[in-house]
Design a protein around this motif. Sequence first.
Motif, PDB file in Angstrom:
ATOM      1  N   PRO A 238      30.785  41.317  39.631  1.00 52.96           N
ATOM      2  CA  PRO A 238      30.181  39.984  39.705  1.00 52.96           C
ATOM      3  C   PRO A 238      28.846  39.908  40.451  1.00 52.96           C
ATOM      4  O   PRO A 238      28.035  39.045  40.136  1.00 52.96           O
ATOM      5  CB  PRO A 238      31.246  39.153  40.418  1.00 52.96           C
ATOM      6  N   TYR A 239      28.601  40.779  41.400  1.00 50.21           N
ATOM      7  CA  TYR A 239      27.377  40.691  42.192  1.00 50.21           C
ATOM      8  C   TYR A 239      26.473  41.912  42.013  1.00 50.21           C
ATOM      9  O   TYR A 239      25.632  42.189  42.859  1.00 50.21           O
ATOM     10  CB  TYR A 239      27.715  40.483  43.670  1.00 50.21           C
TER      11      TYR A 239
ATOM     12  N   PRO B 297      36.652  45.337  50.037  1.00 46.83           N
ATOM     13  CA  PRO B 297      38.085  45.521  49.876  1.00 46.83           C
ATOM     14  C   PRO B 297      38.650  44.832  48.634  1.00 46.83           C
ATOM     15  O   PRO B 297      39.839  44.566  48.557  1.00 46.83           O
ATOM     16  CB  PRO B 297      38.649  44.861  51.138  1.00 46.83           C
ATOM     17  N   TYR B 298      37.807  44.524  47.665  1.00 48.81           N
ATOM     18  CA  TYR B 298      38.223  43.778  46.477  1.00 48.81           C
ATOM     19  C   TYR B 298      38.818  44.724  45.439  1.00 48.81           C
ATOM     20  O   TYR B 298      38.098  45.507  44.816  1.00 48.81           O
ATOM     21  CB  TYR B 298      37.028  43.021  45.897  1.00 48.81           C
ATOM     22  N   GLU B 299      40.109  44.625  45.231  1.00 46.73           N
ATOM     23  CA  GLU B 299      40.812  45.562  44.344  1.00 46.73           C
ATOM     24  C   GLU B 299      40.239  45.548  42.929  1.00 46.73           C
ATOM     25  O   GLU B 299      40.087  46.611  42.314  1.00 46.73           O
ATOM     26  CB  GLU B 299      42.316  45.259  44.326  1.00 46.73           C
ATOM     27  N   ASP B 300      39.895  44.371  42.407  1.00 44.87           N
ATOM     28  CA  ASP B 300      39.353  44.312  41.049  1.00 44.87           C
ATOM     29  C   ASP B 300      38.012  45.047  40.947  1.00 44.87           C
ATOM     30  O   ASP B 300      37.774  45.783  39.991  1.00 44.87           O
ATOM     31  CB  ASP B 300      39.211  42.860  40.580  1.00 44.87           C
ATOM     32  N   ARG B 301      37.154  44.904  41.945  1.00 45.63           N
ATOM     33  CA  ARG B 301      35.864  45.598  41.932  1.00 45.63           C
ATOM     34  C   ARG B 301      36.054  47.106  42.129  1.00 45.63           C
ATOM     35  O   ARG B 301      35.368  47.910  41.497  1.00 45.63           O
ATOM     36  CB  ARG B 301      34.954  45.054  43.028  1.00 45.63           C
ATOM     37  N   MET B 302      36.976  47.451  42.997  1.00 43.31           N
ATOM     38  CA  MET B 302      37.248  48.870  43.226  1.00 43.31           C
ATOM     39  C   MET B 302      37.736  49.525  41.932  1.00 43.31           C
ATOM     40  O   MET B 302      37.345  50.656  41.615  1.00 43.31           O
ATOM     41  CB  MET B 302      38.265  49.049  44.352  1.00 43.31           C
TER      42      MET B 302
ATOM     43  N   VAL C 240      40.149  58.866  47.198  1.00 42.83           N
ATOM     44  CA  VAL C 240      38.741  58.509  47.397  1.00 42.83           C
ATOM     45  C   VAL C 240      38.523  57.085  46.904  1.00 42.83           C
ATOM     46  O   VAL C 240      38.702  56.789  45.723  1.00 42.83           O
ATOM     47  CB  VAL C 240      37.802  59.510  46.699  1.00 42.83           C
ATOM     48  N   LEU C 241      38.111  56.221  47.841  1.00 44.73           N
ATOM     49  CA  LEU C 241      37.976  54.794  47.554  1.00 44.73           C
ATOM     50  C   LEU C 241      36.513  54.371  47.602  1.00 44.73           C
ATOM     51  O   LEU C 241      35.779  54.747  48.525  1.00 44.73           O
ATOM     52  CB  LEU C 241      38.776  53.994  48.584  1.00 44.73           C
ATOM     53  N   PRO C 242      36.073  53.556  46.631  1.00 44.94           N
ATOM     54  CA  PRO C 242      34.683  53.109  46.631  1.00 44.94           C
ATOM     55  C   PRO C 242      34.467  51.976  47.639  1.00 44.94           C
ATOM     56  O   PRO C 242      35.196  50.990  47.641  1.00 44.94           O
ATOM     57  CB  PRO C 242      34.472  52.620  45.200  1.00 44.94           C
ATOM     58  N   LEU C 243      33.468  52.144  48.475  1.00 45.59           N
ATOM     59  CA  LEU C 243      33.093  51.099  49.432  1.00 45.59           C
ATOM     60  C   LEU C 243      32.087  50.140  48.815  1.00 45.59           C
ATOM     61  O   LEU C 243      32.264  48.925  48.851  1.00 45.59           O
ATOM     62  CB  LEU C 243      32.484  51.715  50.694  1.00 45.59           C
TER      63      LEU C 243
END
Length: 183
Positions: A81-82, A134-139, A152-155
């Motif tokens: 979204p951003y 920490p937005y699960e949908d964006r991650m 490995v998690l995207p920041l």
Amino acid sequence: MVVSCTSSPQGEKATSANAALDNIFARKSVREYLDKGVEKEKIDLMLRAGMAAPSARDLRPWEFIVINDRATLDSMAAALPYAKMLTQVRYAMVVCGDSARSSLWYLDCSAAAQNILLAAESLGLGAVWTAAYPYEDRMQVVRKFTVLPDSVLPLCVIPFGYPATSQQPKQKFDENKVHYNKY
């Protein structure tokens, strides 16, 4: 490579003898870009700056993905979204952290992302932090287009390139948010 900062906290030409502070005060979020490539040397310097960040217990849990595939950038722009400006850039950097290496990965990676943003400013580039964590949908969007291992998690996704417009940094200093225990 000699790099100079072009504006001060007041938006004037830098006259300070402190180039690091001048660069910090000149940093801004850029959302409009020229259709122009970025030199590999500058990308490498941004990555080196990210990896120069402080890290809890020196664990360095960060991982970086440089995206330069047009279809991937456009798909991520459509789904995040951003991050619509991804359609304008030729590159984006995804700052990720290995949660298996450190439970504080997001703190270390935030410091790395800030270093990347400051490096971009110092190199005459524009960049902007667009949040995944920490937005699960964006991650999940980022994971879909980067194929990250589970730990490995995207920041954040940092679109970067040459700014299309000249803009002044926001003046964010607020004396009312400063408190001294004893002065």
